[in-house]
Design a protein around this motif. Structure first.
Motif, short mmCIF file in Angstrom:
data_model
loop_
_atom_site.label_atom_id
_atom_site.label_comp_id
_atom_site.label_asym_id
_atom_site.label_seq_id
_atom_site.Cartn_x
_atom_site.Cartn_y
_atom_site.Cartn_z
N ILE A 21 51.86 -14.39 5.88
CA ILE A 21 51.20 -13.67 6.98
C ILE A 21 50.03 -14.52 7.47
O ILE A 21 49.11 -14.84 6.71
CB ILE A 21 50.68 -12.30 6.49
N GLN A 22 50.12 -14.92 8.66
CA GLN A 22 49.05 -15.74 9.22
C GLN A 22 48.00 -14.79 9.79
O GLN A 22 48.31 -13.89 10.58
CB GLN A 22 49.59 -16.63 10.32
N LYS A 23 46.86 -15.03 9.32
CA LYS A 23 45.77 -14.18 9.80
C LYS A 23 45.41 -14.58 11.23
O LYS A 23 45.20 -15.76 11.52
CB LYS A 23 44.55 -14.33 8.89
N GLU A 24 45.43 -13.62 12.02
CA GLU A 24 45.06 -13.90 13.41
C GLU A 24 43.54 -13.89 13.52
O GLU A 24 42.88 -12.90 13.19
CB GLU A 24 45.66 -12.84 14.33
N ILE A 25 43.08 -15.03 13.89
CA ILE A 25 41.63 -15.12 14.01
C ILE A 25 41.25 -14.78 15.45
O ILE A 25 41.70 -15.42 16.38
CB ILE A 25 41.12 -16.53 13.64
N GLU A 26 40.52 -13.74 15.53
CA GLU A 26 40.10 -13.32 16.86
C GLU A 26 38.79 -14.02 17.24
O GLU A 26 37.93 -14.23 16.39
CB GLU A 26 39.91 -11.81 16.87
N GLN A 27 38.81 -14.38 18.42
CA GLN A 27 37.57 -15.00 18.90
C GLN A 27 36.61 -13.89 19.28
O GLN A 27 36.94 -13.01 20.09
CB GLN A 27 37.87 -15.86 20.13
N VAL A 28 35.54 -13.96 18.64
CA VAL A 28 34.54 -12.92 18.88
C VAL A 28 33.26 -13.58 19.36
O VAL A 28 32.81 -14.55 18.77
CB VAL A 28 34.26 -12.13 17.57
N PHE A 29 32.85 -13.10 20.41
CA PHE A 29 31.57 -13.63 20.94
C PHE A 29 30.46 -12.73 20.47
O PHE A 29 30.44 -11.54 20.79
CB PHE A 29 31.62 -13.66 22.47
N VAL A 30 29.66 -13.32 19.69
CA VAL A 30 28.56 -12.54 19.13
C VAL A 30 27.23 -12.99 19.79
O VAL A 30 26.98 -14.18 19.93
CB VAL A 30 28.47 -12.74 17.60
N TYR A 31 26.54 -12.03 20.20
CA TYR A 31 25.24 -12.36 20.79
C TYR A 31 24.30 -12.83 19.71
O TYR A 31 24.38 -12.39 18.57
CB TYR A 31 24.66 -11.11 21.47
N LYS A 32 23.46 -13.78 20.14
CA LYS A 32 22.49 -14.26 19.16
C LYS A 32 21.50 -13.17 18.84
O LYS A 32 21.04 -13.02 17.73
CB LYS A 32 21.76 -15.51 19.69
N THR A 33 21.25 -12.46 19.87
CA THR A 33 20.33 -11.33 19.63
C THR A 33 21.12 -10.07 19.90
O THR A 33 21.76 -9.93 20.94
CB THR A 33 19.14 -11.40 20.59
N ASP A 34 21.24 -9.26 18.89
CA ASP A 34 22.01 -8.05 19.06
C ASP A 34 21.12 -6.88 19.52
O ASP A 34 21.58 -5.77 19.65
CB ASP A 34 22.76 -7.69 17.77
N THR A 35 19.89 -7.18 19.72
CA THR A 35 19.00 -6.14 20.22
C THR A 35 18.43 -6.58 21.58
O THR A 35 17.95 -7.70 21.71
CB THR A 35 17.83 -5.91 19.26
N ILE A 36 18.66 -5.76 22.52
CA ILE A 36 18.20 -6.11 23.88
C ILE A 36 16.97 -5.27 24.20
O ILE A 36 16.99 -4.04 24.04
CB ILE A 36 19.32 -5.82 24.90
N TYR A 37 16.03 -5.97 24.56
CA TYR A 37 14.79 -5.29 24.96
C TYR A 37 14.71 -5.22 26.46
O TYR A 37 14.89 -6.23 27.13
CB TYR A 37 13.58 -6.03 24.41
N LEU A 38 14.64 -4.09 26.92
CA LEU A 38 14.49 -3.90 28.36
C LEU A 38 13.10 -3.33 28.64
O LEU A 38 12.66 -2.42 27.93
CB LEU A 38 15.55 -2.93 28.87
#
Lengths: 211, 194
Positions: free
Chosen positions: A114-131
């Motif tokens: 079973i080949q693991k499907e590697i999903e491309q995930v774009f992760v934000y460097k900052t997961d907290t957005i300050y508005l």
């Protein structure tokens, strides 16, 4: 005719009944009947004494032939010609099938790769957005009892006067206003940008600070 | 203990044939013991008292049993079946034999019978010889009937099946054969009746 032959085989002329005698005498004479009866009796005895036997070699030949025939029969055709009941065939097929299944089940089945499907995930460097939002603060109306007079401070002494006005807003309310708000549209946008990223438990946290 | 020897001499002819069909050699021995002499005598008498032919035909008949035992149908009597084959073999031989040869043989037999009568001895052995000679003077069909009835002790019904003719015909042939024998053995009868 029928009766006479039967009588000849079994009865002498003297043993015949009156009726039988009349029947016999209508075909043959008494002397003829007696002679015929004698011939038959004598013939039977003579036949019993006949000791005619075939050549002993015939028996020997026949025995050899019999053995030869039955030996070849057993080896070839007779085995093929044996009738087998249907239930025996079905039973043997069942046994074979179960054996086949048993041995196949015991064999180690190859593990599928079973080949693991590697999903491309774009992760934000900052997961907290300050508005930064400007939230208009409610105007505080000051209630006064009287018009303030212009008081010129005395030079000598500056004394502190008691408060002349109070806020109508509960200070606790003001405190609650300062708490963190979640911006739902910002969260949605972040999810759309993540491109197939699975739902995360750590939803981007948006903190809103009121300044 | 486990393999108890079968007593084939207690078996009927039909049961013996069933055993032969299964390849049992002792069953064949028993059947041969029962019928070989009778059939040999039948062939001997039906084929002009030719010993060699009687031997050949006896062997041929038993070979047929060995080669194809399943041709026997167990529903019919074995004796009827075997004598029918024997009779057919004789018929085939009659066809082969040309008439001239047959006439010569008959003549020779008549000569033998006549010479025997010249040395009349009222002894049973002599009677037996004369009877056999007299039998040979009978027509083949009558002779077959007489031998099957009084030598092999078959029923009239069975003989009718073997010879493929009605029972009435068999009885008629038997009566006719008895009358002819009486005439041929007349000299014997005088002493015998007394």
């Amino acid at each position: 005719m029928k009766n006479i032959q039967e009588l000849l085989e079994n009865k002498s002329f003297e043993a015949l009944t009156e009726q039988e005698r009349n029947s016999v005498l209508s075909v043959v004479s008494m002397s003829e009947y007696k002679e015929m009866y004698a011939v038959l009796q004598q013939s039977k005895t003579a036949f019993n004494q006949v000791n005619a036997r075939p050549n002993p070699l015939i028996k020997q030949n026949l025995n050899n032939q019999f053995r030869e025939k039955n030996r070849s029969g057993i080896s070839l055709l007779s085995w093929l010609m044996i009738p087998i009941p249907l239930w025996m065939i079905l039973l043997s097929l069942g046994i074979l099938g179960s054996l086949f299944y048993y041995f196949n089940a015991n064999q180690k089945t190859p593990v599928p790769i079973i080949q693991k499907e590697i999903e491309q995930v774009f992760v934000y460097k900052t997961d907290t957005i300050y508005l930064e939002k400007i939230i208009p603060t409610p105007k505080i109306k000051k209630k006064t009892r009287s018009e303030t007079k212009k008081v010129l401070p005395k030079k000598e002494t500056l004394r502190t006067n008691p408060p002349i006005a109070e806020s109508s807003i509960d200070p606790s309310f003001l405190m609650e206003q300062a708490l963190t708000y979640y911006d739902s549209s910002a969260i949605q946008r972040a999810q759309e940008q993540s491109l197939g990223q699975k739902a995360r438990t750590d939803i981007p946290k948006i903190e809103v600070t009121v300044r | 203990m486990f393999f108890k020897k079968k007593k084939y001499n207690t078996y009927s002819d039909e049961d013996l044939m069933k055993s032969i069909q299964r390849g049992k050699s002792p069953a064949f021995d028993e059947l041969y013991h029962r019928y070989s002499s009778k059939l040999y005598f039948f062939f001997y008498k039906m084929l002009w008292q030719n010993e060699a032919k009687a031997n050949d035909f006896t062997q041929e008949l038993f070979l047929k049993i060995i080669e194809n035992p399943k041709s026997f149908d167990a529903r019919q009597r074995f004796s009827t079946w075997i004598y029918t084959i024997a009779n057919n073999l004789c018929k085939n031989e009659y066809r082969k034999k040309n008439n001239q040869q047959k006439a010569y043989d008959q003549h020779q037999l008549l000569q033998t019978a006549t010479t025997t009568y010249t040395e009349i001895d009222f002894d049973k052995i002599v009677f037996e010889t004369d009877l056999m000679a007299a039998l040979m003077q009978l027509p083949e069909t009558h002779r077959a009937c007489f031998i099957l009835r009084y030598k092999d002790e078959l029923a009239v019904k069975e003989i009718s099946k073997i010879l493929n003719c009605p029972e009435g015909t068999v009885k008629s042939r038997l009566f006719s054969a008895t009358q002819k024998l009486r005439k041929n053995l007349k000299k014997h009868q005088e002493s015998y009746i007394d």
